[in-house]
Design a protein around this motif. Structure first.
Motif, mmCIF file in Angstrom:
data_model
loop_
_atom_site.group_PDB
_atom_site.id
_atom_site.type_symbol
_atom_site.label_atom_id
_atom_site.label_comp_id
_atom_site.label_asym_id
_atom_site.label_seq_id
_atom_site.Cartn_x
_atom_site.Cartn_y
_atom_site.Cartn_z
ATOM 1 N N ILE A 1 0.877 -1.176 0.000
ATOM 2 C CA ILE A 1 0.000 0.000 0.000
ATOM 3 C C ILE A 1 0.909 1.218 0.000
ATOM 4 C CG2 ILE A 1 -1.640 1.422 1.293
ATOM 5 C CD1 ILE A 1 -2.967 -1.089 2.311
ATOM 6 N N VAL A 2 0.663 2.117 -0.953
ATOM 7 C CA VAL A 2 1.401 3.383 -0.998
ATOM 8 C C VAL A 2 0.508 4.439 -0.364
ATOM 9 C CG1 VAL A 2 2.433 5.127 -2.508
ATOM 10 C CG2 VAL A 2 2.601 2.701 -3.124
ATOM 11 N N VAL A 3 1.055 5.191 0.578
ATOM 12 C CA VAL A 3 0.278 6.278 1.196
ATOM 13 C C VAL A 3 0.760 7.589 0.605
ATOM 14 C CG1 VAL A 3 -0.506 7.342 3.337
ATOM 15 C CG2 VAL A 3 0.181 4.934 3.337
ATOM 16 N N GLY A 4 -0.117 8.294 -0.098
ATOM 17 C CA GLY A 4 0.228 9.584 -0.708
ATOM 18 C C GLY A 4 0.214 9.504 -2.222
ATOM 19 N N GLY A 5 -0.589 10.366 -2.831
ATOM 20 C CA GLY A 5 -0.731 10.370 -4.295
ATOM 21 C C GLY A 5 -0.067 11.577 -4.934
ATOM 22 N N GLY A 6 1.051 12.047 -4.335
ATOM 23 C CA GLY A 6 1.879 13.065 -5.006
ATOM 24 C C GLY A 6 2.673 12.367 -6.103
ATOM 25 N N PRO A 7 3.570 13.096 -6.783
ATOM 26 C CA PRO A 7 4.317 12.466 -7.876
ATOM 27 C C PRO A 7 5.129 11.245 -7.444
ATOM 28 C CG PRO A 7 5.160 14.681 -7.394
ATOM 29 C CD PRO A 7 3.896 14.521 -6.619
ATOM 30 N N ILE A 8 5.673 11.289 -6.230
ATOM 31 C CA ILE A 8 6.553 10.193 -5.819
ATOM 32 C C ILE A 8 5.731 8.948 -5.452
ATOM 33 C CG2 ILE A 8 8.482 9.549 -4.296
ATOM 34 C CD1 ILE A 8 8.856 12.050 -6.308
ATOM 35 N N PHE B 1 0.505 17.305 -14.184
ATOM 36 C CA PHE B 1 1.613 16.377 -13.919
ATOM 37 C C PHE B 1 1.198 15.284 -12.924
ATOM 38 C CE2 PHE B 1 5.678 15.428 -11.671
ATOM 39 C CZ PHE B 1 6.490 15.124 -12.750
ATOM 40 N N ASP B 2 0.665 15.718 -11.768
ATOM 41 C CA ASP B 2 0.298 14.762 -10.713
ATOM 42 C C ASP B 2 -0.834 13.846 -11.186
ATOM 43 O OD1 ASP B 2 2.060 16.465 -9.391
ATOM 44 O OD2 ASP B 2 0.968 16.394 -7.507
ATOM 45 N N LYS B 3 -1.800 14.435 -11.904
ATOM 46 C CA LYS B 3 -2.943 13.627 -12.369
ATOM 47 C C LYS B 3 -2.490 12.566 -13.366
ATOM 48 C CE LYS B 3 -6.968 16.254 -11.530
ATOM 49 N NZ LYS B 3 -7.707 17.433 -11.748
ATOM 50 N N GLU B 4 -1.579 12.958 -14.241
ATOM 51 C CA GLU B 4 -1.122 12.016 -15.258
ATOM 52 C C GLU B 4 -0.319 10.873 -14.622
ATOM 53 O OE1 GLU B 4 -1.867 11.301 -18.174
ATOM 54 O OE2 GLU B 4 -0.182 10.077 -18.859
ATOM 55 N N LEU B 5 0.520 11.195 -13.633
ATOM 56 C CA LEU B 5 1.284 10.119 -12.985
ATOM 57 C C LEU B 5 0.346 9.163 -12.248
ATOM 58 C CD1 LEU B 5 4.508 11.889 -11.644
ATOM 59 C CD2 LEU B 5 4.252 10.493 -13.677
#
Ligand SMILES: Cc1cc2nc3c(=O)[nH]c(=O)nc-3n(C[C@H](O)[C@H](O)[C@H](O)COP(=O)(O)OP(=O)(O)OC[C@H]3O[C@@H](n4cnc5c(N)ncnc54)[C@H](O)[C@@H]3O)c2cc1C
Length: 406
Positions: free
Chosen positions: A34-41, A124-128
């Protein structure tokens, strides 16, 4: 078994064979990661993991990614291409930069090719995130992760959202929570050692054809202020300081750009930026990436390219750890070791440069500017040594030179 009991448990098992990854939670399905955080990284890490065949979920507390971001959006050309970043997010290119000393001596550096791009962080963030989703990541927006409980065979998150409170389990948790360090604290990973503050506004600015950087104690003590053209007359204007970002930004615009910025009462947005990495970026079944780990340039506060690089390292380490069926802190420490090998020298040099620069008076800076202006060879050497993402070479060169000049 909660975290508090984990240490003694681990000691008991130290002599025994590797962990069994058998899941005895009584649940039918558990994500690998599980990844927490939907920023670019976070999105990029989820994308790489899903692309490698892992079952991945991503939890983001905002209902929409890239909406409340405060960032100038500059990303070096080399990482942009290397990580195949979304071209549709590009607003402008940087090929030339003019630096201004406190008494406005100008030094222009024009490079043979584009050195960086300026992106629209919303696009940028939406596309990633879209790419991560397309590879199979289960994306859950509007989900705030409140706490983590690390157990021997899994890690459990307490997640809240609109009318919802639930627990989610995964074999591994990747924290990509940007400047929010509460989850790191909950698993006893110390905070980053310090912060800088970035303050920025977006407005129209006349006669801005290339990026401008301003130095001087009045404007931005020990640091720098910037004006970056976007498209048309739009620009991002900001300062990076130790405190009082809004105040310095207002003063910068008033004292340096008054004739070129006409819009009044432009909204100023501020955010703290990690300065220096976490002491440790792994725990049993937990990895930390991006700004959440303090993987941010200590020179400029830029965090995107370093974070992406560390995402790649994290995913490679996770692949091996899953193969070996060993998700212990000891095994995941490979990630900690590998990313530091790549970046710690840069972070340390940036810190040294900042300390050196903080001691310079405005007179010193003017003297250095006049010297470079009169010495075309030195200016040329600076252009040649300049690397957008790795500053240690230019820092060593600059510090040796400046010590001789002042
Ligand atoms: C003024 C300013 C200018 C900057 N300019 C640049 C620049 O030009 N170039 C550059 O490279 N960097 C720049 N930066 C830094 C850059 O913005 C960050 O380094 C970058 O956004 C870090 O990405 P990230 O994915 O690690 O974190 P973030 O982009 O902060 O994303 C973290 C995400 O995690 C979510 N989250 C946090 N906690 C939780 C939780 N508990 N549960 C669920 N979700 C959670 C947040 O909502 C957020 O969406 C700038 C910063 C500032 C302040």
């Amino acid at each position: 078994m909660c975290y508090h009991f984990y240490q003694s448990y681990r000691n008991q098992r130290a002599a025994k064979a590797k962990y069994t990854l058998a899941i005895k939670t009584g649940r039918e399905k558990m994500d690998d990661v599980i990844v927490v955080g939907g920023g670019p990284i976070g999105s990029y890490t989820a994308y790489l993991l899903a692309d490698s065949g892992f079952q991945v979920s991503l939890f983001e507390e905002d209902e929409e990614v890239g909406k409340n971001v405060i960032c100038t959006g500059i990303i070096g050309k080399e990482p942009f291409e290397r990580f195949n970043l979304p071209e549709k997010a590009i607003l402008s290119q940087i090929k030339s930069v003019t630096f201004f000393s406190p008494s406005l001596i100008a030094l222009n550096f024009t490079f043979p090719d584009v050195i960086a791009y300026v992106v629209d962080r919303t696009v940028f963030d939406k596309e990633l995130l879209r790419r991560a989703k397309e590879k199979g990541t289960g994306v859950q927006l509007g989900r705030h992760v409140q706490s983590i409980r690390i157990c021997e065979d899994f890690a459990e998150l307490e997640v809240s959202g609109r009318d919802l409170k639930k627990k989610e389990r995964a074999k591994v948790i990747v924290l990509a929570t940007g400047g929010n360090y509460s989850l790191q604290r909950s698993v006893r990973l110390a905070e980053v050692p310090g912060f800088l503050y970035g303050a920025q506004m977006e407005t129209e600015m006349k006669e801005l054809t290339q990026t401008e950087i301003y130095l001087g104690r009045q404007i931005c003590p020990g640091s720098f202020a910037w004006a970056v053209p976007l498209s048309g007359l739009r620009s991002r204007i900001g300062v990076l300081v130790k405190n009082k970002g809004g105040l310095y930004l207002k003063r910068f615009v008033e004292e340096r750009l008054r004739e070129r910025v006409r819009e009044k009462n432009v909204k100023i947005l501020q955010k703290r930026i990690a300065y220096g990495p976490l002491k440790r970026t792994v725990k049993h079944r937990v990895l930390v990436v991006g700004e959440a780990a303090g993987q941010v340039k200590t020179t400029t506060g830029g965090g995107i390219s370093y974070g992406l690089l560390c995402s790649e390292i994290a995913v490679e380490v996770l692949k091996k750890a899953f193969e070996k069926r060993d998700l212990s802190e000891r095994k995941l420490a490979d990630y900690d070791r590998l990313w530091r090998k790549k970046l710690e020298g840069e972070l340390r040099m940036g810190h040294l440069a900042r300390r050196f620069f903080e001691k310079l008076s405005d007179k010193h800076i003017d003297k250095i500017f006049s010297f470079i202006q009169k010495n075309r060879k030195v200016a040329k050497a600076i252009e040649e040594k300049f690397d957008f993402d790795h500053h240690s070479g230019i820092i060593s060169f600059g510090m040796n030179l400046f010590r001789k000049i002042i």
